[in-house]
Design a protein around this motif. Structure first.
Motif, PDB file in Angstrom:
ATOM      1  N   UNK A  43     -58.625  29.935 -24.754  1.00 42.08           N
ATOM      2  CA  UNK A  43     -58.536  31.384 -24.565  1.00 42.08           C
ATOM      3  C   UNK A  43     -57.164  31.674 -23.967  1.00 42.08           C
ATOM      4  N   UNK A  44     -56.371  32.480 -24.654  1.00 42.77           N
ATOM      5  CA  UNK A  44     -55.035  32.796 -24.117  1.00 42.77           C
ATOM      6  C   UNK A  44     -55.187  33.744 -22.935  1.00 42.77           C
ATOM      7  N   UNK A  45     -54.608  33.333 -21.815  1.00 43.75           N
ATOM      8  CA  UNK A  45     -54.749  34.188 -20.628  1.00 43.75           C
ATOM      9  C   UNK A  45     -53.447  34.892 -20.276  1.00 43.75           C
ATOM     10  N   UNK A  46     -52.328  34.322 -20.746  1.00 42.49           N
ATOM     11  CA  UNK A  46     -51.044  34.977 -20.484  1.00 42.49           C
ATOM     12  C   UNK A  46     -50.244  35.073 -21.779  1.00 42.49           C
ATOM     13  N   UNK A  47     -49.189  35.877 -21.737  1.00 44.34           N
ATOM     14  CA  UNK A  47     -48.417  36.115 -22.955  1.00 44.34           C
ATOM     15  C   UNK A  47     -47.653  34.861 -23.375  1.00 44.34           C
ATOM     16  N   UNK A  48     -47.825  34.517 -24.656  1.00 46.00           N
ATOM     17  CA  UNK A  48     -47.107  33.369 -25.222  1.00 46.00           C
ATOM     18  C   UNK A  48     -46.295  33.937 -26.382  1.00 46.00           C
ATOM     19  N   UNK A  49     -45.119  34.447 -26.093  1.00 49.60           N
ATOM     20  CA  UNK A  49     -44.383  35.132 -27.160  1.00 49.60           C
ATOM     21  C   UNK A  49     -43.015  34.526 -27.458  1.00 49.60           C
ATOM     22  N   UNK A  50     -42.640  33.476 -26.715  1.00 49.68           N
ATOM     23  CA  UNK A  50     -41.348  32.840 -27.017  1.00 49.68           C
ATOM     24  C   UNK A  50     -41.599  31.465 -27.632  1.00 49.68           C
ATOM     25  N   UNK A  51     -40.571  30.934 -28.246  1.00 45.48           N
ATOM     26  CA  UNK A  51     -40.669  29.634 -28.898  1.00 45.48           C
ATOM     27  C   UNK A  51     -41.095  28.560 -27.895  1.00 45.48           C
ATOM     28  N   UNK A  52     -40.436  28.553 -26.723  1.00 47.54           N
ATOM     29  CA  UNK A  52     -40.726  27.501 -25.740  1.00 47.54           C
ATOM     30  C   UNK A  52     -42.170  27.593 -25.253  1.00 47.54           C
ATOM     31  N   UNK A  53     -42.629  28.823 -24.996  1.00 41.83           N
ATOM     32  CA  UNK A  53     -44.010  28.989 -24.525  1.00 41.83           C
ATOM     33  C   UNK A  53     -45.004  28.573 -25.612  1.00 41.83           C
ATOM     34  N   UNK A  54     -44.634  28.868 -26.856  1.00 45.18           N
ATOM     35  CA  UNK A  54     -45.492  28.540 -27.998  1.00 45.18           C
ATOM     36  C   UNK A  54     -45.689  27.023 -28.089  1.00 45.18           C
TER      37      UNK A  54
ATOM     38  N   UNK B 115     -55.860  36.237 -29.111  1.00 46.83           N
ATOM     39  CA  UNK B 115     -54.567  36.048 -29.790  1.00 46.83           C
ATOM     40  C   UNK B 115     -53.638  37.265 -29.650  1.00 46.83           C
ATOM     41  N   UNK B 116     -54.206  38.347 -29.114  1.00 47.24           N
ATOM     42  CA  UNK B 116     -53.352  39.525 -28.865  1.00 47.24           C
ATOM     43  C   UNK B 116     -52.270  39.231 -27.836  1.00 47.24           C
ATOM     44  N   UNK B 117     -52.463  38.105 -27.099  1.00 46.30           N
ATOM     45  CA  UNK B 117     -51.449  37.752 -26.098  1.00 46.30           C
ATOM     46  C   UNK B 117     -50.314  36.912 -26.696  1.00 46.30           C
ATOM     47  N   UNK B 118     -50.321  36.733 -28.028  1.00 52.32           N
ATOM     48  CA  UNK B 118     -49.263  35.924 -28.621  1.00 52.32           C
ATOM     49  C   UNK B 118     -48.112  36.785 -29.149  1.00 52.32           C
ATOM     50  N   UNK B 119     -47.992  37.983 -28.639  1.00 49.81           N
ATOM     51  CA  UNK B 119     -46.826  38.800 -29.013  1.00 49.81           C
ATOM     52  C   UNK B 119     -46.501  39.746 -27.862  1.00 49.81           C
ATOM     53  N   UNK B 120     -45.302  40.263 -27.893  1.00 50.06           N
ATOM     54  CA  UNK B 120     -44.899  41.290 -26.933  1.00 50.06           C
ATOM     55  C   UNK B 120     -44.097  42.322 -27.716  1.00 50.06           C
ATOM     56  N   UNK B 121     -44.366  43.593 -27.442  1.00 50.29           N
ATOM     57  CA  UNK B 121     -43.733  44.654 -28.234  1.00 50.29           C
ATOM     58  C   UNK B 121     -42.271  44.823 -27.817  1.00 50.29           C
ATOM     59  N   UNK B 122     -41.468  43.865 -28.199  1.00 45.62           N
ATOM     60  CA  UNK B 122     -40.020  43.937 -27.957  1.00 45.62           C
ATOM     61  C   UNK B 122     -39.323  43.177 -29.075  1.00 45.62           C
TER      62      UNK B 122
ATOM     63  N   UNK C  81     -37.861  40.423 -30.954  1.00 47.74           N
ATOM     64  CA  UNK C  81     -38.028  38.986 -30.750  1.00 47.74           C
ATOM     65  C   UNK C  81     -39.404  38.645 -30.206  1.00 47.74           C
ATOM     66  N   UNK C  82     -40.221  39.657 -29.963  1.00 47.53           N
ATOM     67  CA  UNK C  82     -41.544  39.428 -29.370  1.00 47.53           C
ATOM     68  C   UNK C  82     -42.589  38.945 -30.358  1.00 47.53           C
ATOM     69  N   UNK C  83     -42.230  38.896 -31.659  1.00 50.29           N
ATOM     70  CA  UNK C  83     -43.190  38.444 -32.669  1.00 50.29           C
ATOM     71  C   UNK C  83     -42.933  36.981 -33.070  1.00 50.29           C
ATOM     72  N   UNK C  84     -42.009  36.346 -32.391  1.00 54.26           N
ATOM     73  CA  UNK C  84     -41.572  34.996 -32.752  1.00 54.26           C
ATOM     74  C   UNK C  84     -42.753  34.008 -32.816  1.00 54.26           C
ATOM     75  N   UNK C  85     -43.557  33.990 -31.768  1.00 60.28           N
ATOM     76  CA  UNK C  85     -44.692  33.053 -31.721  1.00 60.28           C
ATOM     77  C   UNK C  85     -45.679  33.326 -32.845  1.00 60.28           C
ATOM     78  N   UNK C  86     -45.903  34.615 -33.100  1.00 56.43           N
ATOM     79  CA  UNK C  86     -46.863  34.995 -34.135  1.00 56.43           C
ATOM     80  C   UNK C  86     -46.383  34.467 -35.492  1.00 56.43           C
ATOM     81  N   UNK C  87     -45.102  34.585 -35.742  1.00 58.35           N
ATOM     82  CA  UNK C  87     -44.554  34.134 -37.014  1.00 58.35           C
ATOM     83  C   UNK C  87     -44.621  32.611 -37.143  1.00 58.35           C
ATOM     84  N   UNK C  88     -44.402  31.926 -36.024  1.00 65.18           N
ATOM     85  CA  UNK C  88     -44.535  30.460 -36.040  1.00 65.18           C
ATOM     86  C   UNK C  88     -45.989  30.072 -36.310  1.00 65.18           C
ATOM     87  N   UNK C  89     -46.894  30.841 -35.714  1.00 65.64           N
ATOM     88  CA  UNK C  89     -48.319  30.551 -35.911  1.00 65.64           C
ATOM     89  C   UNK C  89     -48.716  30.723 -37.383  1.00 65.64           C
TER      90      UNK C  89
END
Lengths: 289, 409
Positions: free
Chosen positions: B129-140, B177-184, B186-194
């Motif tokens: 369960x994602x508990x915090x935002x994972x929106x960058x490559x490194x966090x992903x 999975x709503x925590x895998x992006x941030x509305x900024x 470059x904020x969709x990077x993780x989503x695109x990798x997924x």
């Protein structure tokens, strides 16, 4: 004032025609009395109060709903004309009850007299009526007429009021609106297209810039995503130096945030282009020189 | 003089009754546009729920805690289960299948998944369960390294290779999975990798992602998320009867008697007074669950919050249920555009920390705190942990208002 003129002509023309052509019919002078005139004035004052209040109530409810705001406000001028017509006809019918022939004659003479006396006014009035039926724009729409751009505040019988982004109210004669081209940004919808223009050096990576521009629009809080986002590049020349003009076209969720959105998109795109070193301060200077 | 007093007080009561009715009518029509202050009750809502839960005896407390339900309390989610089963059987046939479950938080997604996974113990399951935002490559990559117990995977290619080499097929469930992006930008990077990961690994992995409907809609309009999930399962709202069953099912094994307590207004109503005691109880029960359904919008967790807030134990075996006092939501219409944009961001992200909020709104942390803290104090927001979220008691009303204003579309 307009109504006073109308009443005056009604009185004058009916008097002269009705008495000459139909001597056997009721004399117009017999129909009027001080009491009747007072009743007429009272009726007109009451009609004015009722119509003004009714319009205010409609504006109040229009402001409550975003979806119906523009539709309701657009109906107000039509309802105003319809209500005035009904009240005037009722006043004449109930207070004076003139014979049909006299009424027709009076109306014909009003048309001629008013036509001669107030040509420009009539042109504006017909322009106003045309605007109400043709509906090239409604109250609440954002329109461009000549150099003026802004939100339509009111469509009156002779003039249309537009509030510009710098909060000045421009009064435009309706005749002018029917004779010139009018550009409507939202056509009765809450959303409208907004264009942010950005000047770029000629050798910029357009593919990368396009991607950043689209994403910038998508993340703006003002974006309306049910409509497409477009990015258009145009080659321009300034003092023999070529540069690229990028137009980022996207829709704002409420026309009231149009300029906020335009500024927001520009800020985000420029910040990101500078962050990613696609754009440098020097290149902006070169492009705009 | 003394004879006049009751007559005068009667007159006064009648006049105040008429005045109240006129005020109510004015409010309903919308003639009055006075600024209604935000009720204190709103900021105390979650506290009331917690203290009410604390006061319950342990055996009841256990049943009404906010957590996924045990099997015995699971109320049928047949259509969702069937859709999951169908996706599973298609995946077993080596078809390209990825599953997205779209449901509000508290709509029973976790319980549904528990039930579904329990039917397939033969397939190894990894669930997170994602508990915090994972929106960058490194966090992903650090998220997946932790999830798969791997070390040093730094590219999607390595991750794909690793998953395609595993011996046994797996089901990987990622909730929130709503925590895998941030509305900024470059904020969709993780989503695109997924997406890339999903599309290359479906032979070995059945991917199940869970999204909130608002995030799903936003991501679909921006990065066409529905193209990457072959099966979209939308959690259905529960009707009033189902909510009633869920609440009462937890009392089934106990010899508990339920007593519905009317509020002052109801107990004074003549129609109510004319009923006998049994009918009064039936009437109260029916009204209670109708209001509960309306306020919770068919959401189990929210219904449970209202339920806990109204119950208490009297004389060991009697569970009393107070009538629900609804809030006055008209203050929402007077909220400033800054507050509305904040609520919009919180809905789209399902809660944000101050740091993430300032990234989304492009404000400094100090400015963000200045916006969020007053909203928290006024009861518009709650902050159970680090993230700020919309108070569940006003979520639906806020959502409806934002939709009507095109903030959410």
């Amino acid at each position: 004032m307009k109504i006073t003129i109308l009443i005056f002509f009604l009185f004058f023309t009916s008097f002269s025609y009705a008495t000459q052509k139909e001597p056997d019919s009721i004399n117009f002078l017999e129909m009027i009395s001080i009491t009747k005139i007072l009743w007429t004035l009272l009726s007109l004052v009451l009609s004015y109060i009722f119509i003004t209040l009714f319009a205010k109530v409609l504006v109040f409810f229009a402001e409550k709903s975003s979806k119906l705001r523009i539709t309701i406000k657009g109906l107000i001028p039509i309802l105003r004309i319809v209500l005035w017509s009904i009240f005037i006809v009722l006043t004449i019918k109930i207070i004076y009850n003139p014979p049909i022939n006299m009424l027709m004659t009076a109306l014909a003479s009003i048309a001629i007299a008013v036509g001669f006396a107030t040509q420009d006014l009539l042109k504006n009035m017909f322009g106003g009526i045309m605007l109400l039926f043709d509906r090239p724009f409604k109250v609440g729409d954002k329109i461009q007429i000549g150099e003026n751009y802004g939100e339509v505040l009111a469509i009156n019988l002779t003039t249309t009021r537009v509030v510009t982004p710098d909060d000045s109210v421009v009064v435009i004669p309706n005749m002018e609106l029917t004779n010139t081209s009018v550009s409507n940004s939202n056509s009765g919808e809450l959303y409208c297209q907004v264009v942010a223009k950005i000047i770029l050096p000629i050798d910029v990576n357009t593919q990368k810039v396009r991607q950043i521009a689209i994403e910038s629009a998508q993340v703006s809080k003002y974006i309306y995503l049910n409509k497409p986002i477009a990015v258009i590049f145009t080659n321009k020349i300034n003092e023999n130096k070529p540069y690229l003009e990028m137009k980022l076209k996207a829709y704002v969720m409420d026309i009231r945030y149009e300029f906020h959105f335009q500024s927001d998109m520009t800020e985000i795109v420029l910040k990101e282009l500078l962050n990613q070193s696609i754009l440098h301060k020097q290149s902006i200077e070169v492009a705009t020189k | 003089m003394t004879q006049n007093e009751p007559t005068q007080s009667k007159k006064k009561t009648f006049l105040s009754y008429i005045q109240a009715k006129i005020d109510l009518l004015k409010k309903l029509i919308g003639i009055v546009d006075e600024k209604t202050p935000i009720s204190f009750k709103l900021s105390e809502f979650m506290q009331e729920v917690n203290s009410s839960l604390e006061n319950l005896p342990d055996e009841y407390k256990k049943n009404y805690e906010l957590k996924p339900v045990e099997d015995k309390f699971f109320v049928n989610k047949e259509s969702e289960i069937n859709a999951l089963e169908s996706s599973f059987s298609n995946w077993m046939k080596n078809r390209f299948v990825t599953c997205a479950i779209v449901g509000q938080k508290g709509s029973g997604v976790t319980s549904t998944l528990d039930f579904f996974l329990a039917q397939h113990p033969q397939v190894e399951t990894i669930r997170v369960e994602l508990k915090e935002k994972v929106y960058t490559k490194s966090k992903y990559f650090s998220f997946f390294n932790k999830l798969l117990n791997t070390e040093g995977i730094n590219t999607n290619k390595e991750l794909i290779e690793y998953l395609n080499k595993i011996e046994n097929e797996k089901i990987i469930v990622i909730e929130n999975l709503q925590h895998m992006f941030l509305k900024k930008v470059g904020g969709f990077e993780s989503m695109e990798l997924l997406y890339e990961l999903l599309s290359y690994t479906t032979k070995k992995v059945l991917w199940i992602g869970v999204f909130t409907p608002q995030t799903w809609n936003y991501l679909d309009k921006t990065i066409s998320i529905s193209n990457y999930f072959t099966s979209e399962i939308v959690m259905q709202e529960l009707d009033s009867q189902m909510i009633k069953d869920i609440m009462l099912k937890r009392l089934e094994n106990k010899s508990t008697e339920i007593e519905f307590i009317p509020n002052e207004e109801t107990s004074k109503a003549k129609t109510f007074q004319n009923l006998d005691k049994e009918k009064q109880q039936l009437d109260l029960e029916e009204n209670y669950f109708k209001i509960l359904h309306k306020l919770s919008n068919g959401n189990i967790s929210l219904a449970q919050l209202y339920w806990i807030r109204s119950i208490s134990i009297k004389d060991k075996n009697i569970l009393t249920v107070k009538e629900i006092d609804d809030f006055d939501y008209s203050f929402i219409k007077n909220l400033s555009s800054e507050v509305l944009f904040t609520l919009q961001a919180l809905i789209l992200h399902d809660g944000l920390t101050i740091k993430d909020f300032s990234a989304v709104m492009r404000e400094s942390a100090t400015e963000s705190r200045k916006i969020l803290m007053p909203m928290l104090e006024r009861g518009l927001l709650i902050q159970p942990h680090e993230k700020f979220n919309i108070n569940p008691a006003i979520y639906k009303q806020v959502f409806d208002y934002l939709s009507s204003k095109n903030f959410i579309h």
